[in-house]
Design an enzyme around this catalytic site. Structure first.
Site, PDB file in Angstrom:
ATOM      1  N   SER A  22      33.068  42.977  32.318  1.00 41.40           N
ATOM      2  CA  SER A  22      34.199  43.167  33.232  1.00 41.40           C
ATOM      3  C   SER A  22      35.431  43.597  32.454  1.00 41.40           C
ATOM      4  O   SER A  22      35.951  42.849  31.614  1.00 41.40           O
ATOM      5  CB  SER A  22      34.497  41.878  33.983  1.00 41.40           C
ATOM      6  OG  SER A  22      35.701  42.044  34.701  1.00 41.40           O
ATOM      7  N   HIS A  47      32.025  46.908  34.784  1.00 42.78           N
ATOM      8  CA  HIS A  47      32.451  46.218  36.001  1.00 42.78           C
ATOM      9  C   HIS A  47      33.969  46.343  36.102  1.00 42.78           C
ATOM     10  O   HIS A  47      34.704  46.015  35.160  1.00 42.78           O
ATOM     11  CB  HIS A  47      32.026  44.753  35.958  1.00 42.78           C
ATOM     12  CG  HIS A  47      32.268  44.022  37.231  1.00 42.78           C
ATOM     13  ND1 HIS A  47      31.454  44.150  38.331  1.00 42.78           N
ATOM     14  CD2 HIS A  47      33.255  43.152  37.591  1.00 42.78           C
ATOM     15  CE1 HIS A  47      31.912  43.392  39.314  1.00 42.78           C
ATOM     16  NE2 HIS A  47      33.004  42.775  38.887  1.00 42.78           N
ATOM     17  N   ASP A  49      37.277  45.442  38.378  1.00 41.24           N
ATOM     18  CA  ASP A  49      37.780  44.527  39.403  1.00 41.24           C
ATOM     19  C   ASP A  49      39.109  45.000  39.971  1.00 41.24           C
ATOM     20  O   ASP A  49      40.116  45.031  39.255  1.00 41.24           O
ATOM     21  CB  ASP A  49      37.979  43.133  38.803  1.00 41.24           C
ATOM     22  CG  ASP A  49      36.662  42.449  38.505  1.00 41.24           C
ATOM     23  OD1 ASP A  49      35.843  42.316  39.427  1.00 41.24           O
ATOM     24  OD2 ASP A  49      36.459  42.045  37.340  1.00 41.24           O
ATOM     25  N   MET A  51      42.066  44.161  42.556  1.00 39.43           N
ATOM     26  CA  MET A  51      42.655  43.036  43.304  1.00 39.43           C
ATOM     27  C   MET A  51      43.990  43.462  43.889  1.00 39.43           C
ATOM     28  O   MET A  51      44.790  44.101  43.208  1.00 39.43           O
ATOM     29  CB  MET A  51      42.888  41.851  42.362  1.00 39.43           C
ATOM     30  CG  MET A  51      41.645  41.398  41.639  1.00 39.43           C
ATOM     31  SD  MET A  51      42.058  40.061  40.499  1.00 39.43           S
ATOM     32  CE  MET A  51      40.458  39.766  39.747  1.00 39.43           C
ATOM     33  N   HIS A  80      34.321  46.633  42.022  1.00 35.00           N
ATOM     34  CA  HIS A  80      34.318  45.434  42.867  1.00 35.00           C
ATOM     35  C   HIS A  80      35.683  45.341  43.542  1.00 35.00           C
ATOM     36  O   HIS A  80      36.684  45.018  42.891  1.00 35.00           O
ATOM     37  CB  HIS A  80      34.033  44.223  41.961  1.00 35.00           C
ATOM     38  CG  HIS A  80      34.103  42.894  42.640  1.00 35.00           C
ATOM     39  ND1 HIS A  80      34.158  41.704  41.939  1.00 35.00           N
ATOM     40  CD2 HIS A  80      34.129  42.536  43.949  1.00 35.00           C
ATOM     41  CE1 HIS A  80      34.203  40.697  42.781  1.00 35.00           C
ATOM     42  NE2 HIS A  80      34.195  41.175  44.006  1.00 35.00           N
ATOM     43  N   MET A  82      38.313  43.625  45.635  1.00 31.44           N
ATOM     44  CA  MET A  82      38.801  42.364  46.196  1.00 31.44           C
ATOM     45  C   MET A  82      40.091  42.694  46.927  1.00 31.44           C
ATOM     46  O   MET A  82      41.199  42.304  46.521  1.00 31.44           O
ATOM     47  CB  MET A  82      39.009  41.344  45.065  1.00 31.44           C
ATOM     48  CG  MET A  82      37.692  40.803  44.534  1.00 31.44           C
ATOM     49  SD  MET A  82      37.832  40.049  42.907  1.00 31.44           S
ATOM     50  CE  MET A  82      37.684  41.521  41.900  1.00 31.44           C
ATOM     51  N   GLY A 156      39.498  36.368  41.855  1.00 34.53           N
ATOM     52  CA  GLY A 156      40.925  36.524  41.589  1.00 34.53           C
ATOM     53  C   GLY A 156      41.299  36.441  40.120  1.00 34.53           C
ATOM     54  O   GLY A 156      42.308  37.019  39.712  1.00 34.53           O
ATOM     55  N   PHE A 157      40.487  35.760  39.346  1.00 36.44           N
ATOM     56  CA  PHE A 157      40.841  35.550  37.939  1.00 36.44           C
ATOM     57  C   PHE A 157      39.588  35.523  37.062  1.00 36.44           C
ATOM     58  O   PHE A 157      38.530  35.053  37.506  1.00 36.44           O
ATOM     59  CB  PHE A 157      41.584  34.213  37.764  1.00 36.44           C
ATOM     60  CG  PHE A 157      42.801  34.111  38.625  1.00 36.44           C
ATOM     61  CD1 PHE A 157      44.016  34.635  38.205  1.00 36.44           C
ATOM     62  CD2 PHE A 157      42.726  33.519  39.886  1.00 36.44           C
ATOM     63  CE1 PHE A 157      45.143  34.561  39.027  1.00 36.44           C
ATOM     64  CE2 PHE A 157      43.841  33.442  40.714  1.00 36.44           C
ATOM     65  CZ  PHE A 157      45.056  33.966  40.281  1.00 36.44           C
ATOM     66  N   GLY A 158      39.742  35.979  35.830  1.00 31.07           N
ATOM     67  CA  GLY A 158      38.685  35.820  34.846  1.00 31.07           C
ATOM     68  C   GLY A 158      38.764  34.440  34.224  1.00 31.07           C
ATOM     69  O   GLY A 158      39.741  33.698  34.424  1.00 31.07           O
ATOM     70  N   ASP A 189      28.695  37.180  39.452  1.00 30.87           N
ATOM     71  CA  ASP A 189      29.997  37.489  38.858  1.00 30.87           C
ATOM     72  C   ASP A 189      30.877  36.242  38.813  1.00 30.87           C
ATOM     73  O   ASP A 189      31.208  35.677  39.857  1.00 30.87           O
ATOM     74  CB  ASP A 189      30.648  38.583  39.728  1.00 30.87           C
ATOM     75  CG  ASP A 189      31.996  39.055  39.202  1.00 30.87           C
ATOM     76  OD1 ASP A 189      32.381  38.670  38.090  1.00 30.87           O
ATOM     77  OD2 ASP A 189      32.644  39.829  39.935  1.00 30.87           O
ATOM     78  N   GLY A 190      31.240  35.835  37.585  1.00 34.99           N
ATOM     79  CA  GLY A 190      32.189  34.743  37.419  1.00 34.99           C
ATOM     80  C   GLY A 190      31.640  33.592  36.593  1.00 34.99           C
ATOM     81  O   GLY A 190      30.628  32.998  36.959  1.00 34.99           O
ATOM     82  N   GLY A 191      32.272  33.330  35.463  1.00 33.20           N
ATOM     83  CA  GLY A 191      31.883  32.184  34.651  1.00 33.20           C
ATOM     84  C   GLY A 191      30.527  32.316  33.979  1.00 33.20           C
ATOM     85  O   GLY A 191      29.930  31.301  33.587  1.00 33.20           O
TER      86      GLY A 191
HETATM   87  C1  DX5 Z   1      36.816  37.548  39.268  1.00 36.61           C
HETATM   88  C2  DX5 Z   1      36.225  38.886  38.950  1.00 36.61           C
HETATM   89  C3  DX5 Z   1      35.279  38.869  37.815  1.00 36.61           C
HETATM   90  C4  DX5 Z   1      35.875  38.460  36.501  1.00 36.61           C
HETATM   91  C5  DX5 Z   1      34.820  37.689  35.779  1.00 36.61           C
HETATM   92  O1  DX5 Z   1      37.469  37.589  40.473  1.00 36.61           O
HETATM   93  O2  DX5 Z   1      35.512  39.415  40.065  1.00 36.61           O
HETATM   94  O3  DX5 Z   1      34.596  40.111  37.667  1.00 36.61           O
HETATM   95  O4  DX5 Z   1      36.302  39.530  35.700  1.00 36.61           O
HETATM   96  O5  DX5 Z   1      35.387  37.139  34.669  1.00 36.61           O
HETATM   97  P1  DX5 Z   1      34.685  35.967  33.855  1.00 36.61           P
HETATM   98  O6  DX5 Z   1      33.346  36.483  33.400  1.00 36.61           O
HETATM   99  O7  DX5 Z   1      35.648  35.730  32.739  1.00 36.61           O
HETATM  100  O8  DX5 Z   1      34.559  34.802  34.791  1.00 36.61           O
HETATM  101 ZN    ZN Z   2      34.174  41.208  39.725  1.00 34.63          ZN
END
Ligand code: DX5
Ligand code: ZN
Length: 230
Positions: A22, A47, A49, A51, A80, A82, A156-158, A189-191
């Site tokens: 991402s 990827h 993102d 937002m 993606h 959002m 919303g956040f990484g 996607d996420g964590g």
């Molecule tokens: C979160 C994004 C993700 C984000 C994932 O809203 O959609 O794509 O970049 O980041 P990580 O892998 O750090 O959770």
């Molecule tokens: Zn994403």
């Protein structure tokens, strides 16, 4: 320039294990450098993102930045969205280089129409589900989707913590895919990190998104390589 997206046959799909770093976690002041690193790595997609500060409580970047990314990216842009009202911008995302365009179920009043519109532009159509949204709500659009993105954090956040209930949703979606004889890809996607990536692939996930885990590591290319070996 980007290459064609290869969507694999169902029987071999889960063996492919696609990795989509991402760019949200890239160094925005050195985007070209980070994109070239991904080009040379074993990653499969970028990827991206988007937002809007309305659908999610954060704002990332928009079309001019994605257009600049696409000039250097040599792998497909997995965009993606959002954002609310994604229908308004489908043509623009195509024009700035998206090959896969994913909208949120929760943001689409007429999801079937939106998916048709994405495909009419020649892109692969994805639908994303927030952690609270049941996969069963996709039953009547499964034939229309190329990809289902299961959010394993609230978008919303990484850098957030992975939600374990995601495994339950993956199992349900794998069953739905089998019963419908559908061939969409499942993306998570996420964590995503070393504690869950292997289990996710084993559960039937085709594409893993990873932001912080890749870009926060000392050697992102080596981290991607280790994920491909899982
Ligand atoms: C979160 C994004 C993700 C984000 C994932 O809203 O959609 O794509 O970049 O980041 P990580 O892998 O750090 O959770
Ligand atoms: Zn994403």
């Amino acid at each position: 320039m980007v290459t064609n997206v290869v969507f694999l046959q169902p029987q071999i799909r889960s063996m492919k294990k696609l990795i989509a770093p991402s760019l949200l976690s890239a160094d925005f002041a050195n985007l070209q450098r980070d994109i070239e690193m991904i080009n040379k790595s074993e990653a499969d997609w970028f990827h991206v993102d988007v937002m809007d500060g309305v659908f999610v409580p954060n704002i990332s970047f928009g079309m001019p930045v994605i257009k600049a990314m696409s000039k250097h990216a040599q792998k497909p842009l997995d965009v993606h969205l959002m954002i609310v009202e994604p229908d308004k911008y489908i043509k623009e995302f195509k024009a700035c280089g998206a090959e896969i365009l994913t909208v949120h179920y929760e943001a689409c009043t007429h999801l079937h129409r939106t998916l048709q519109a994405i495909k009419a532009e020649g892109m692969k159509a994805g639908v994303a589900l927030n952690p609270h949204t049941p996969v069963s709500l996709l039953t009547d659009v499964l034939a229309e989707v190329d990809l289902v993105l299961i959010m394993s954090v609230n978008p919303g956040f990484g850098g957030q913590r992975f939600i374990e209930n995601t495994f339950h949703k993956i199992q349900q979606l794998v069953d739905m895919r089998k019963h419908a004889a559908a061939d969409f890809l499942i993306e998570v996607d996420g964590g995503v990190n070393e504690t869950n990536a292997h289990r996710l692939f084993m559960a039937g996930v085709d594409v893993l998104v990873a932001g912080n885990y890749v870009f926060g590591s000392d050697n992102p290319a080596a981290t991607i390589q280790s994920m491909k070996k899982l």
